[in-house]
Design an enzyme around this catalytic site. Sequence first.
Site, PDB file in Angstrom:
ATOM      1  N   ARG A 117      14.666   0.390   0.453  1.00 53.07           N
ATOM      2  CA  ARG A 117      14.978  -0.894   1.085  1.00 53.07           C
ATOM      3  C   ARG A 117      15.588  -1.821   0.050  1.00 53.07           C
ATOM      4  O   ARG A 117      15.138  -1.875  -1.090  1.00 53.07           O
ATOM      5  CB  ARG A 117      13.669  -1.472   1.604  1.00 53.07           C
ATOM      6  CG  ARG A 117      13.794  -2.761   2.334  1.00 53.07           C
ATOM      7  CD  ARG A 117      12.656  -2.931   3.316  1.00 53.07           C
ATOM      8  NE  ARG A 117      11.379  -3.182   2.649  1.00 53.07           N
ATOM      9  CZ  ARG A 117      10.211  -3.191   3.293  1.00 53.07           C
ATOM     10  NH1 ARG A 117      10.152  -2.962   4.583  1.00 53.07           N
ATOM     11  NH2 ARG A 117       9.098  -3.428   2.655  1.00 53.07           N
TER      12      ARG A 117
ATOM     13  N   ASP B 151       2.254 -11.340   6.437  1.00 52.25           N
ATOM     14  CA  ASP B 151       2.745 -10.477   5.345  1.00 52.25           C
ATOM     15  C   ASP B 151       4.080  -9.837   5.707  1.00 52.25           C
ATOM     16  O   ASP B 151       4.757  -9.280   4.844  1.00 52.25           O
ATOM     17  CB  ASP B 151       1.713  -9.390   5.017  1.00 52.25           C
ATOM     18  CG  ASP B 151       1.237  -8.648   6.254  1.00 52.25           C
ATOM     19  OD1 ASP B 151       0.757  -9.293   7.186  1.00 52.25           O
ATOM     20  OD2 ASP B 151       1.374  -7.406   6.284  1.00 52.25           O
ATOM     21  N   ASN B 152       4.467  -9.928   6.960  1.00 56.40           N
ATOM     22  CA  ASN B 152       5.758  -9.379   7.378  1.00 56.40           C
ATOM     23  C   ASN B 152       6.760 -10.493   7.678  1.00 56.40           C
ATOM     24  O   ASN B 152       7.735 -10.263   8.393  1.00 56.40           O
ATOM     25  CB  ASN B 152       5.574  -8.495   8.615  1.00 56.40           C
ATOM     26  CG  ASN B 152       4.757  -7.258   8.305  1.00 56.40           C
ATOM     27  OD1 ASN B 152       4.721  -6.813   7.153  1.00 56.40           O
ATOM     28  ND2 ASN B 152       4.088  -6.712   9.301  1.00 56.40           N
TER      29      ASN B 152
ATOM     30  N   GLY C 170       0.817  -1.210   0.000  1.00 50.25           N
ATOM     31  CA  GLY C 170       0.000   0.000   0.000  1.00 50.25           C
ATOM     32  C   GLY C 170       0.846   1.254   0.000  1.00 50.25           C
ATOM     33  O   GLY C 170       0.352   2.354  -0.254  1.00 50.25           O
ATOM     34  N   ARG C 171       2.112   1.101   0.310  1.00 53.77           N
ATOM     35  CA  ARG C 171       2.983   2.289   0.264  1.00 53.77           C
ATOM     36  C   ARG C 171       4.408   1.906  -0.119  1.00 53.77           C
ATOM     37  O   ARG C 171       5.381   2.471   0.385  1.00 53.77           O
ATOM     38  CB  ARG C 171       2.973   3.017   1.591  1.00 53.77           C
ATOM     39  CG  ARG C 171       3.387   2.171   2.762  1.00 53.77           C
ATOM     40  CD  ARG C 171       3.797   3.044   3.884  1.00 53.77           C
ATOM     41  NE  ARG C 171       3.985   2.271   5.081  1.00 53.77           N
ATOM     42  CZ  ARG C 171       4.391   2.798   6.197  1.00 53.77           C
ATOM     43  NH1 ARG C 171       4.645   4.075   6.255  1.00 53.77           N
ATOM     44  NH2 ARG C 171       4.546   2.046   7.255  1.00 53.77           N
TER      45      ARG C 171
END
Length: 470
Positions: A167, A244-245, A83-84
């Site tokens: 990243r 998701d992480n 989303g970002r």
Amino acid sequence: MKLQPRYTDISELLTIEDMPSAVAEPKLLLFNDQLADHFSINHDSEFLAKFLTGSTISNDVAPVALGYSGHQFGHFSPRLGDGRAHLLGAIADQDGTLWDLQLKGAGATVFSRGGDGRCAIGPAVREYIMSEALYALGIATTRCLAVVTTGEMVYRQPPRPGAVVTRLAKSHIRVGSFQYLATQGDIEGLEKLVDYAINCHFSEISSAGEQRYIEFLTAVLDKQVELVVSWMRVGFIHGVMNTDNTLISGETIDYGPCAMMNQFDLDTVFSSIDHQGRYSFGNQPNIANWNVARLAESLIPLFDEQDGAVEKLSSVVNGFADKFNDAFNAMWQQKLGLAGQQEGDHVLVSELLALMKQHQLDYTNTFNALTESLVSDFTVDCRLKGWVLKWKLRTTAESYSVMRAVNPAVIPRNHNIESIIAEFEKAGSSLLLNDFLEVISEPYTYFKEHQSWYELPSDGDKNYQTFCGT
Ligand code: AMP
Ligand code: MG
């Protein structure tokens, strides 16, 4: 910068072309020269500021947002996605290994669900410091190449200057990526994703068919065991171990609500939304196990026969506890410099942990003091006196070097990070940062002159809180 497309041949669900939004006044705030060297990236501030906010785009590769699902605090969101974040492409390091170059905070995407796709300067600086600190601590992690300020405010409570984080990660394949393809019924894509992930991270796996999936799951599980043990060795609390992480490479990702434990207490939680302590310091192994089980579920459609699949996959998942306990026990052996394994070692460790909890002793400083006490008259807390006498009987000439290699003298303490972030928010720069980065780049050496970075916050971080997605 030579970029290549990535993940585009696996499933059209995984990558959605999406352009970052240009920002008003990009300015390179932090740049990781050492990491840049590894990719032969030149320190050209003007170009990098524009490129690493997506204000200038390379014509070779289309930026994409990645699709994935995620169990967030145990609840399944079938379609989360970036989303970002925008994946600009893959870049090869000096060894030819591909890494994802991803911008975080460069604007809304198709997955933003009403969010602004932006990132404030505080969380950007936090990600930079924490990922570099974990890297220096020898813990598998995504890396941070740069933080660029945008010249725009992001609307948080209160409004804050905006920034974009760059990243670098060996991949962004998550447990949630498999969940996404499985729940969308893209079985062909799922199979390709397993192959792709094996190729990137577990190239030693050469078997075919169902055995391939079993070995893949086992390899992911082993990496998760290793990761959580290494977090717990230094007192790291991830804070948001949603599926998701959770990268299948076993690298730490998403530094939003993470924190370091001060006083030893397995129940330590800093995240403002973790009311049940799901992601507490001591619950991290259970959650890693749970996340591996979610990966296992998403592999079921790849098997011919469902019942057989559940049995085979479960037996891998159920192996987590034994593997974790072995690695965890070995960790305590090293943290205490115990040679070999002896009958009473469990008791010795649990007595120490109970004393540390009872007297609210700092985790890092206690193990640092025990380590240094082997080679100098370094003071160990007097309340450990009786225990120290027993422990010393179990140490040998090698204990100091073993302990020094695993017990950090310095960690990125929460209050130090907050002071640095406050400086950036107020003045746009920091006097403390360079010194801090230098100190935490060599965490396993005790330097007397670094004393101020070893000190605890006056309130013991009792009211300290961290926040997600800020
Ligand atoms: P996280 O907890 O940071 O892993 O984020 C969970 C989900 O929320 C991911 O899908 C993120 O991309 C999304 N997200 C977080 N912050 C924002 C934001 N400011 N705008 C849009 N999406 C966001
Ligand atoms: Mg995330």
